[in-house]
Scaffold this active site. Sequence first.
Site, PDB file in Angstrom:
ATOM      1  N   HIS A  24       0.843  -1.198   0.000  1.00 43.03           N
ATOM      2  CA  HIS A  24       0.000   0.000   0.000  1.00 43.03           C
ATOM      3  C   HIS A  24       0.878   1.246   0.000  1.00 43.03           C
ATOM      4  O   HIS A  24       1.355   1.705   1.043  1.00 43.03           O
ATOM      5  CB  HIS A  24      -0.919  -0.037   1.230  1.00 43.03           C
ATOM      6  CG  HIS A  24      -1.996   1.009   1.207  1.00 43.03           C
ATOM      7  ND1 HIS A  24      -3.323   0.723   1.488  1.00 43.03           N
ATOM      8  CD2 HIS A  24      -1.974   2.335   0.948  1.00 43.03           C
ATOM      9  CE1 HIS A  24      -4.052   1.824   1.393  1.00 43.03           C
ATOM     10  NE2 HIS A  24      -3.242   2.828   1.077  1.00 43.03           N
ATOM     11  N   HIS A  26       1.076   5.029  -2.382  1.00 48.39           N
ATOM     12  CA  HIS A  26       0.494   5.827  -3.476  1.00 48.39           C
ATOM     13  C   HIS A  26       1.614   6.508  -4.263  1.00 48.39           C
ATOM     14  O   HIS A  26       2.455   7.196  -3.675  1.00 48.39           O
ATOM     15  CB  HIS A  26      -0.444   6.895  -2.919  1.00 48.39           C
ATOM     16  CG  HIS A  26      -1.690   6.335  -2.300  1.00 48.39           C
ATOM     17  ND1 HIS A  26      -2.912   6.342  -2.920  1.00 48.39           N
ATOM     18  CD2 HIS A  26      -1.895   5.731  -1.104  1.00 48.39           C
ATOM     19  CE1 HIS A  26      -3.826   5.782  -2.135  1.00 48.39           C
ATOM     20  NE2 HIS A  26      -3.232   5.406  -1.028  1.00 48.39           N
ATOM     21  N   ASP A  28       1.387   9.077  -6.156  1.00 50.06           N
ATOM     22  CA  ASP A  28       1.307  10.533  -6.005  1.00 50.06           C
ATOM     23  C   ASP A  28       1.499  10.970  -4.552  1.00 50.06           C
ATOM     24  O   ASP A  28       1.410  12.167  -4.257  1.00 50.06           O
ATOM     25  CB  ASP A  28      -0.022  11.077  -6.576  1.00 50.06           C
ATOM     26  CG  ASP A  28      -1.255  10.355  -6.058  1.00 50.06           C
ATOM     27  OD1 ASP A  28      -1.164   9.149  -5.736  1.00 50.06           O
ATOM     28  OD2 ASP A  28      -2.324  10.985  -5.980  1.00 50.06           O
ATOM     29  N   GLY A 186      -9.767   7.855  -1.656  1.00 51.52           N
ATOM     30  CA  GLY A 186     -10.388   9.171  -1.503  1.00 51.52           C
ATOM     31  C   GLY A 186     -11.152   9.212  -0.188  1.00 51.52           C
ATOM     32  O   GLY A 186     -11.103   8.260   0.604  1.00 51.52           O
ATOM     33  N   HIS A 213      -9.867   0.772   0.018  1.00 49.71           N
ATOM     34  CA  HIS A 213      -9.598   1.593   1.210  1.00 49.71           C
ATOM     35  C   HIS A 213     -10.850   1.533   2.091  1.00 49.71           C
ATOM     36  O   HIS A 213     -11.923   2.007   1.682  1.00 49.71           O
ATOM     37  CB  HIS A 213      -9.374   3.054   0.824  1.00 49.71           C
ATOM     38  CG  HIS A 213      -7.973   3.394   0.425  1.00 49.71           C
ATOM     39  ND1 HIS A 213      -7.464   3.080  -0.795  1.00 49.71           N
ATOM     40  CD2 HIS A 213      -6.985   4.048   1.106  1.00 49.71           C
ATOM     41  CE1 HIS A 213      -6.205   3.522  -0.866  1.00 49.71           C
ATOM     42  NE2 HIS A 213      -5.896   4.114   0.283  1.00 49.71           N
ATOM     43  N   GLU A 216     -10.612   3.218   7.616  1.00 52.32           N
ATOM     44  CA  GLU A 216      -9.538   4.155   7.929  1.00 52.32           C
ATOM     45  C   GLU A 216     -10.148   5.355   8.646  1.00 52.32           C
ATOM     46  O   GLU A 216      -9.927   5.568   9.832  1.00 52.32           O
ATOM     47  CB  GLU A 216      -8.836   4.601   6.631  1.00 52.32           C
ATOM     48  CG  GLU A 216      -7.762   5.656   6.832  1.00 52.32           C
ATOM     49  CD  GLU A 216      -7.247   6.220   5.510  1.00 52.32           C
ATOM     50  OE1 GLU A 216      -7.933   6.077   4.472  1.00 52.32           O
ATOM     51  OE2 GLU A 216      -6.171   6.844   5.517  1.00 52.32           O
ATOM     52  N   ASP A 305       1.789   3.982   2.845  1.00 53.20           N
ATOM     53  CA  ASP A 305       0.706   4.841   2.348  1.00 53.20           C
ATOM     54  C   ASP A 305       1.283   5.983   1.499  1.00 53.20           C
ATOM     55  O   ASP A 305       1.291   5.886   0.290  1.00 53.20           O
ATOM     56  CB  ASP A 305      -0.170   5.364   3.485  1.00 53.20           C
ATOM     57  CG  ASP A 305      -1.598   5.657   3.027  1.00 53.20           C
ATOM     58  OD1 ASP A 305      -1.954   5.258   1.898  1.00 53.20           O
ATOM     59  OD2 ASP A 305      -2.356   6.277   3.789  1.00 53.20           O
TER      60      ASP A 305
HETATM   61  O1  LIG Z   1      -4.921   6.911   2.997  1.00 52.95           O
HETATM   62  C1  LIG Z   1      -5.629   7.276   2.051  1.00 52.95           C
HETATM   63  N1  LIG Z   1      -6.981   7.129   2.113  1.00 52.95           N
HETATM   64  C2  LIG Z   1      -7.789   7.463   1.086  1.00 52.95           C
HETATM   65  N2  LIG Z   1      -7.331   7.993  -0.050  1.00 52.95           N
HETATM   66  C3  LIG Z   1      -6.001   8.191  -0.146  1.00 52.95           C
HETATM   67  C4  LIG Z   1      -5.109   7.858   0.870  1.00 52.95           C
HETATM   68  N3  LIG Z   1      -3.874   8.197   0.484  1.00 52.95           N
HETATM   69  C5  LIG Z   1      -3.985   8.706  -0.746  1.00 52.95           C
HETATM   70  N4  LIG Z   1      -5.265   8.720  -1.120  1.00 52.95           N
HETATM   71  C6  LIG Z   1      -5.814   9.218  -2.370  1.00 52.95           C
HETATM   72  C7  LIG Z   1      -5.172  10.513  -2.819  1.00 52.95           C
HETATM   73  C8  LIG Z   1      -4.492  10.171  -4.103  1.00 52.95           C
HETATM   74  O2  LIG Z   1      -4.547  11.233  -5.027  1.00 52.95           O
HETATM   75  C9  LIG Z   1      -5.273   8.975  -4.595  1.00 52.95           C
HETATM   76  C10 LIG Z   1      -4.600   8.088  -5.605  1.00 52.95           C
HETATM   77  O3  LIG Z   1      -3.328   7.697  -5.232  1.00 52.95           O
HETATM   78  O4  LIG Z   1      -5.557   8.269  -3.400  1.00 52.95           O
HETATM   79 ZN   LIG Z   2      -3.913   4.777   0.951  1.00 53.22          ZN
END
Ligand SMILES: O=c1[nH]cnc2c1ncn2[C@H]1C[C@H](O)[C@@H](CO)O1
Ligand SMILES: [Zn+2]
Length: 385
Positions: A24, A26, A28, A186, A213, A216, A305
């Site tokens: 896990h 991301h 970005d 998101g 997701h 959380e 993350d």
């Molecule tokens: O931890 C998270 N929870 C929900 N959404 C998340 C988390 N970390 C990043 N994101 C979102 C923001 C990014 O733009 C998107 C794609 O990687 O996923």
């Molecule tokens: Zn995430």
Amino acid sequence: MTSQTIANAPTSDQIRRAPKVLLHDHLDGGLRPGTVVDLARGTGYTDLPHTDPDKLALWFHQAADSGSLERYLETFTHTVGVMQTRDALVRVAAECAEDLAEDGVVYAEVRYAPEQHLEDGLTLEEVVEAVNEGFRLGEWRARENGHRIRVGALLTAMRHAARALEIAELANAYRDQGVVGFDIAGAEAGHPPTRHLDAFEYLKRENNHFTIHAGEAFGLPSIWQALQWCGADRLGHGVRIIDDIQVRDDGTVELGRLAAYVRDKRIPLELCPSSNLQTGAASSYADHPIGLLRRLHFRATVNTDNRLMSHTSMSREFEHLVEAFGYTLDDMQWFTVNAMKSAFIPFDERLAMINDVIKPGYAELKSEWLFRQTASTSASSLTEG
Ligand SMILES: O=c1[nH]cnc2c1ncn2[C@H]1C[C@H](O)[C@@H](CO)O1
Ligand SMILES: [Zn+2]
């Protein structure tokens, strides 16, 4: 210090060299601060809060440290903002693979939302191909530097948008070309995963894999929906499963129906301790549910993350856990094998990674203390003699 403690406490250097598996992370959320600045300059993005990389790194960390997932997510405007061209995507993906490899990660599944990278005219397919190219380049560069890493992509759909089926189809189209699965991400509250049932049902019909997701920023209903309505293979975070576990004063533990299901079915939990501290899902490393979940033998895994927003790496996550819970190399191996078992690549490849890379890597590290002691003993006896 006894030989027992020497054997048990991994050093920072051992933690970094230990083979690690990341499920896990991301794309970005893991850019190098200097790269954000460079790309902003190159692409004409003028909204960065700072153009000095150190100040920018601090800004991301502090802005994400808000106690709320929604505010944490606002910081992604800037990383996504500079990831709108093919070259930017190739560079970010290549650096991601290199940075993970440098940190001792041998297998990673890195996710991103293709729909967020279309502002300058790229198509969804061009986005996926650029990121894949970057990962292959990063794997190659890592190898040139003496590190071995394999990176698979997870395609994320944003849960507030309505493109999940399209992104699921994209993940399926590229499943033999670097994409290993699908995810939704998101803001969680108000955006239940069941809104995207068509995407999940499509992937199930295609025998494809997905994580969601869930659990959380929102609790058990979100986890329940992700598993029992959507059929998720893994839970992104899932940390709030703790709400269904009761620890009594006498130390006995009772699992509710959902927690028992998650444990019985060996549902992988993609736990991300530092991120949880920032979004308010846990108050300290020592209080993080990962300690209890590990003791109760849930299929717990350790993840980053967002390395930029959480100022972290896999090694840092493990360092925090070693400090909070006294974890040993055996615990690290347990988390790592859990993660590898839960990856979305084929079973025979997972098994080979466990038997031929992970277990030998830990065996080597675990034997080091023996040689360190012998070396110092013989050095001092030589000088004395
Ligand atoms: O931890 C998270 N929870 C929900 N959404 C998340 C988390 N970390 C990043 N994101 C979102 C923001 C990014 O733009 C998107 C794609 O990687 O996923
Ligand atoms: Zn995430």
